[in-house]
Enzyme design. Sequence first.
Site, mmCIF file in Angstrom:
data_model
loop_
_atom_site.group_PDB
_atom_site.id
_atom_site.type_symbol
_atom_site.label_atom_id
_atom_site.label_comp_id
_atom_site.label_asym_id
_atom_site.label_seq_id
_atom_site.Cartn_x
_atom_site.Cartn_y
_atom_site.Cartn_z
ATOM 1 N N GLY A 50 0.818 -1.215 0.000
ATOM 2 C CA GLY A 50 0.000 0.000 0.000
ATOM 3 C C GLY A 50 0.848 1.260 0.000
ATOM 4 O O GLY A 50 1.806 1.400 -0.761
ATOM 5 N N LYS A 55 3.954 0.248 6.844
ATOM 6 C CA LYS A 55 4.701 -0.834 7.521
ATOM 7 C C LYS A 55 6.093 -0.967 6.920
ATOM 8 O O LYS A 55 7.061 -1.205 7.643
ATOM 9 C CB LYS A 55 3.917 -2.144 7.458
ATOM 10 C CG LYS A 55 2.674 -2.051 8.321
ATOM 11 C CD LYS A 55 1.846 -3.304 8.335
ATOM 12 C CE LYS A 55 0.542 -3.035 9.053
ATOM 13 N NZ LYS A 55 -0.356 -2.122 8.313
ATOM 14 N N ASP A 80 -0.124 -7.815 4.763
ATOM 15 C CA ASP A 80 -1.173 -6.984 5.372
ATOM 16 C C ASP A 80 -2.263 -6.889 4.303
ATOM 17 O O ASP A 80 -2.257 -5.985 3.480
ATOM 18 C CB ASP A 80 -0.558 -5.608 5.685
ATOM 19 C CG ASP A 80 -1.531 -4.664 6.348
ATOM 20 O OD1 ASP A 80 -2.548 -5.131 6.885
ATOM 21 O OD2 ASP A 80 -1.272 -3.447 6.326
ATOM 22 N N CYS A 125 -6.921 -5.473 9.074
ATOM 23 C CA CYS A 125 -7.536 -4.525 10.019
ATOM 24 C C CYS A 125 -9.044 -4.771 10.046
ATOM 25 O O CYS A 125 -9.841 -3.869 9.851
ATOM 26 C CB CYS A 125 -7.195 -3.082 9.660
ATOM 27 S SG CYS A 125 -7.635 -2.612 7.991
HETATM 28 C C1 SAM Z 1 -4.409 -3.103 3.990
HETATM 29 S S1 SAM Z 1 -3.751 -2.360 2.586
HETATM 30 C C2 SAM Z 1 -2.023 -2.369 2.926
HETATM 31 C C3 SAM Z 1 -1.554 -1.292 3.877
HETATM 32 C C4 SAM Z 1 -0.055 -1.251 4.013
HETATM 33 N N1 SAM Z 1 0.515 -2.528 4.364
HETATM 34 C C5 SAM Z 1 0.427 -0.201 5.020
HETATM 35 O O1 SAM Z 1 0.708 -0.559 6.173
HETATM 36 O O2 SAM Z 1 0.504 0.962 4.656
HETATM 37 C C6 SAM Z 1 -3.912 -3.633 1.396
HETATM 38 C C7 SAM Z 1 -3.243 -3.362 0.076
HETATM 39 O O3 SAM Z 1 -3.446 -4.500 -0.763
HETATM 40 C C8 SAM Z 1 -3.382 -4.059 -2.091
HETATM 41 N N2 SAM Z 1 -3.902 -5.131 -2.953
HETATM 42 C C9 SAM Z 1 -5.180 -5.449 -3.213
HETATM 43 N N3 SAM Z 1 -5.251 -6.484 -4.052
HETATM 44 C C10 SAM Z 1 -3.977 -6.853 -4.316
HETATM 45 C C11 SAM Z 1 -3.394 -7.847 -5.124
HETATM 46 N N4 SAM Z 1 -4.164 -8.719 -5.831
HETATM 47 N N5 SAM Z 1 -2.048 -7.938 -5.202
HETATM 48 C C12 SAM Z 1 -1.277 -7.075 -4.509
HETATM 49 N N6 SAM Z 1 -1.763 -6.092 -3.712
HETATM 50 C C13 SAM Z 1 -3.104 -5.976 -3.620
HETATM 51 C C14 SAM Z 1 -4.211 -2.788 -2.070
HETATM 52 O O4 SAM Z 1 -3.912 -1.955 -3.179
HETATM 53 C C15 SAM Z 1 -3.796 -2.184 -0.717
HETATM 54 O O5 SAM Z 1 -2.775 -1.250 -0.895
#
Ligand code: SAM
Length: 438
Positions: free
Chosen positions: A259, A263, A320, A373
């Site tokens: 994201g 983290k 995450d 979350c």
């Molecule tokens: C909960 S957020 C992550 C937050 C991040 N770890 C932080 O602490 O700032 C989940 C992330 O998963 C990504 N995401 C969704 N589908 C995905 C996929 N198929 N492959 C990779 N990333 C994906 C979204 O774009 C989003 O940024």
Amino acid sequence: MAKQPGRPRGAAQLGARQLALTALERVLHGAYLAPTLSSLLDAAELEGPERALATDLAYGVVRRLPQLDAALAPLLTAPRKLPPRVLGALRLGAFELNHRGTPAYAAVSAWVGLVKREAPKLAGLVNAVLRRVRPLPDDAPRAVRAALPAWLLGAFDRALGEERAFEAALGMLEPEPLWLTALSEAAVEALTADGAEVAPLFPDQPARLASLRVRAGAPLDSLAAYRRGLVQPQNPSSLEAARLLGAGPDDTVYDLASGRGVKSAVLAASGAEVTAFELDARRSQAAAQNLRRLGLEVEHRQADLRALPEAPPVSHVILDAPCSGTGTLRGHPEIKLRVTQAQVDELAALQRVMLRNAARLVAPGGVLVYAVCSLTREEGAEVVADLLEERPDFRPEPVDTRLPSVPPANGGVGRYLLPLGGLDGFYLARLRRRPLPE
Ligand SMILES: C[S@@+](CC[C@H](N)C(=O)[O-])C[C@H]1O[C@@H](n2cnc3c(N)ncnc32)[C@H](O)[C@@H]1O
């Protein structure tokens, strides 16, 4: 923001209320609350206390909507037939009266005055209803008292047990503090020099990588500590997910679904060599920009983690995963107005695929942290249980945490962090892959 010369205080407060009403209206049309409010606040000429009032009203009314509608229901024959802004004024008025402690004369006259200007024929009705509205009785249905749709409270019950689920729901009705992770020992001094009040969450912890609860009189990006890259906005529960990985200097970390890189940033600040994998290129760009502010380095790779990326296994992997966000209803209360059980199930299916791929990136003897979350069993304990069944070479390790937490109700590995005291709700699990035989 400068106050207009000669603008009477009452007029400015009306501005704050009008702004909150517009924010509510847009959220009910599908907008996200945080960006909506922030663009309305930027456009309005409101001073600090009025900005705070508008923010408090807008978040409060969305957080407590189910309670407010239940309190208004006996006083309205056909609420849905009212013009939306009049119904919004009633909901906001009821919030002020029932939950914010605004003196009755002030709340009633403000909302009646506003409706008089927008729908004069309905001002009498608003006056009569707001004079009679009362807090919910103790015997109101449990889901209404929790301000949640009944199915979502049921989902929390299955994950946390009934008592903790209800506490969690009430916890997320309270305002959101500003939490900053200190990336430098100089952070507290710099914040206090800028006039901020700072309280470490755990005063006995080292100053670096500590969660700080901060009351700043000025916007975050105007503070020297922020501009100098000494702090990272982050809820302590999110920091706990990164901490659980236990990665330190010279460890190699994959941050999966990274994201905007919050983290990644704290992991890099611990000295680990971090590669971040993310689907959304704009989020990775935002992460890279933030890392420049912090003076940290992380390698970014665009990847759809529904497939296994080409990358060698490493000792530390954190996923995450994208989730329903039901542990973050304090900061994102509009989620509860929209999320459905079908979406939770769809997300759980995606999380299973992503966790399976994450496990394939863990070297023998390495650690895998899974975080969401969310406070549902489907997205938490059940996803991990399926992985452990598929991969007997992984075993769960304890989630040692000082944050308020419970093991999954009805069994399972990992812990749910409870959204109490300004914290976000999370599910966390730590798994270790069996080392190769000697
Ligand atoms: C909960 S957020 C992550 C937050 C991040 N770890 C932080 O602490 O700032 C989940 C992330 O998963 C990504 N995401 C969704 N589908 C995905 C996929 N198929 N492959 C990779 N990333 C994906 C979204 O774009 C989003 O940024």
